[in-house]
Design a protein around this motif. Structure first.
Motif, short mmCIF file in Angstrom:
data_model
loop_
_atom_site.label_atom_id
_atom_site.label_comp_id
_atom_site.label_asym_id
_atom_site.label_seq_id
_atom_site.Cartn_x
_atom_site.Cartn_y
_atom_site.Cartn_z
N ARG A 6 0.84 -1.19 0.00
CA ARG A 6 0.00 0.00 0.00
C ARG A 6 0.88 1.24 0.00
O ARG A 6 2.05 1.18 0.36
CB ARG A 6 -0.92 -0.03 1.22
N SER A 7 0.30 2.36 -0.35
CA SER A 7 1.04 3.63 -0.41
C SER A 7 1.48 4.07 0.98
O SER A 7 0.70 3.99 1.94
CB SER A 7 0.16 4.71 -1.02
N ILE A 8 2.72 4.54 1.07
CA ILE A 8 3.21 5.11 2.33
C ILE A 8 3.15 6.64 2.28
O ILE A 8 3.63 7.32 3.18
CB ILE A 8 4.65 4.65 2.64
N GLY A 9 2.53 7.18 1.22
CA GLY A 9 2.38 8.63 1.07
C GLY A 9 1.65 9.22 2.28
O GLY A 9 0.66 8.66 2.74
N GLY A 10 2.16 10.33 2.77
CA GLY A 10 1.54 11.00 3.91
C GLY A 10 2.10 10.56 5.26
O GLY A 10 1.74 11.13 6.28
N THR A 11 2.98 9.56 5.26
CA THR A 11 3.59 9.17 6.54
C THR A 11 4.64 10.21 6.92
O THR A 11 5.22 10.85 6.06
CB THR A 11 4.24 7.78 6.47
N SER A 12 4.83 10.38 8.20
CA SER A 12 5.86 11.30 8.67
C SER A 12 6.37 10.85 10.03
O SER A 12 5.82 9.94 10.65
CB SER A 12 5.34 12.74 8.73
N PHE A 13 7.42 11.50 10.48
CA PHE A 13 8.07 11.16 11.75
C PHE A 13 7.29 11.80 12.90
O PHE A 13 6.99 12.99 12.87
CB PHE A 13 9.51 11.67 11.72
N HIS A 14 6.96 10.99 13.91
CA HIS A 14 6.22 11.45 15.09
C HIS A 14 7.03 11.23 16.36
O HIS A 14 6.47 10.94 17.41
CB HIS A 14 4.86 10.75 15.18
N ASN A 15 8.34 11.35 16.23
CA ASN A 15 9.25 11.23 17.37
C ASN A 15 9.27 9.83 17.99
O ASN A 15 9.51 9.68 19.18
CB ASN A 15 8.94 12.30 18.43
N THR A 16 9.05 8.82 17.18
CA THR A 16 9.13 7.44 17.63
C THR A 16 10.38 6.81 17.02
O THR A 16 10.56 6.85 15.80
CB THR A 16 7.89 6.63 17.20
N THR A 17 11.23 6.26 17.88
CA THR A 17 12.47 5.63 17.41
C THR A 17 12.69 4.31 18.14
O THR A 17 12.09 4.06 19.20
CB THR A 17 13.70 6.53 17.67
N ILE A 18 13.53 3.49 17.56
CA ILE A 18 14.01 2.27 18.21
C ILE A 18 15.52 2.20 17.99
O ILE A 18 16.02 2.83 17.05
CB ILE A 18 13.33 0.99 17.68
N LYS A 19 16.22 1.45 18.82
CA LYS A 19 17.67 1.25 18.65
C LYS A 19 17.92 -0.23 18.39
O LYS A 19 17.50 -1.08 19.17
CB LYS A 19 18.43 1.69 19.89
N CYS A 20 18.58 -0.50 17.28
CA CYS A 20 19.01 -1.86 16.96
C CYS A 20 19.92 -1.79 15.74
O CYS A 20 20.21 -0.71 15.24
CB CYS A 20 17.82 -2.79 16.73
N SER A 21 20.33 -2.92 15.24
CA SER A 21 21.24 -2.98 14.10
C SER A 21 20.49 -3.24 12.80
O SER A 21 19.34 -3.71 12.81
CB SER A 21 22.29 -4.07 14.32
N VAL A 22 21.15 -2.98 11.70
CA VAL A 22 20.61 -3.31 10.38
C VAL A 22 20.32 -4.80 10.32
O VAL A 22 19.24 -5.23 9.88
CB VAL A 22 21.60 -2.91 9.26
N SER A 23 21.27 -5.61 10.77
CA SER A 23 21.10 -7.07 10.67
C SER A 23 19.90 -7.55 11.48
O SER A 23 19.19 -8.46 11.04
CB SER A 23 22.37 -7.80 11.09
N THR A 24 19.63 -6.93 12.62
CA THR A 24 18.46 -7.30 13.42
C THR A 24 17.18 -6.95 12.67
O THR A 24 16.24 -7.75 12.63
CB THR A 24 18.50 -6.59 14.79
N LEU A 25 17.13 -5.76 12.08
CA LEU A 25 15.93 -5.39 11.33
C LEU A 25 15.71 -6.30 10.13
O LEU A 25 14.58 -6.68 9.84
CB LEU A 25 16.00 -3.93 10.89
N ILE A 26 16.77 -6.68 9.44
CA ILE A 26 16.62 -7.60 8.32
C ILE A 26 16.07 -8.93 8.81
O ILE A 26 15.21 -9.53 8.16
CB ILE A 26 17.96 -7.78 7.57
N LYS A 27 16.52 -9.36 9.97
CA LYS A 27 16.04 -10.63 10.54
C LYS A 27 14.54 -10.59 10.83
O LYS A 27 13.82 -11.56 10.57
CB LYS A 27 16.82 -10.94 11.81
N VAL A 28 14.03 -9.47 11.36
CA VAL A 28 12.62 -9.41 11.75
C VAL A 28 11.70 -8.78 10.70
O VAL A 28 10.51 -9.10 10.67
CB VAL A 28 12.41 -8.73 13.12
N LEU A 29 12.24 -7.91 9.82
CA LEU A 29 11.40 -7.24 8.83
C LEU A 29 11.62 -7.73 7.41
O LEU A 29 10.84 -7.42 6.52
CB LEU A 29 11.65 -5.72 8.85
N GLY A 30 12.70 -8.48 7.20
CA GLY A 30 13.05 -8.91 5.85
C GLY A 30 13.94 -7.88 5.18
O GLY A 30 14.38 -6.91 5.80
N GLU A 31 14.20 -8.08 3.91
CA GLU A 31 15.07 -7.16 3.17
C GLU A 31 14.40 -5.80 3.02
O GLU A 31 13.19 -5.73 2.78
CB GLU A 31 15.41 -7.73 1.80
#
Length: 100
Positions: A6-31
């Motif tokens: 679906r379109s991600i148009g209109g999304t923006s940053f709302h001061n929500t962050t997480i800390k982790c590594s690229v490799s961890t995100l690839i593991k849980v979110l895919g490429e």
């Protein structure tokens, strides 16, 4: 949570962050949809996702301006249509990391 088509148009940053590594995100979110890890743009990696409730969100590094080591911990921005959506997305990601 899953990748979205679906379109991600209109999304923006709302001061929500997480800390982790690229490799961890690839593991849980895919490429990621974007993976130009050269530090020459504001974003090196970006995922386009949707929550279990069907709300679209993005996960991306912001203004690192350097190539990232895939195992280093960095702060990731979560974009969405509202703060409640980005906070829910952050919970889903951290839950998936904890289970991985």
């Amino acid at each position: 949570m899953q990748k979205t088509f679906r379109s991600i148009g209109g999304t923006s940053f709302h001061n929500t962050t997480i800390k982790c590594s690229v490799s961890t995100l690839i593991k849980v979110l895919g490429e990621p949809e974007c993976a130009i890890n050269d530090g020459e743009d504001k974003v090196n990696f970006e995922w386009e996702m949707e929550t279990d409730d069907g709300d679209v969100f993005t996960v991306y590094d912001w203004k690192e301006y350097r190539s990232l080591n895939e195992n280093e911990m960095i702060e990731w921005h979560i974009g969405g249509m509202s703060r409640s959506i980005t906070e829910n997305a952050a919970r889903e990601i951290t839950d998936a990391i904890a289970k991985s």
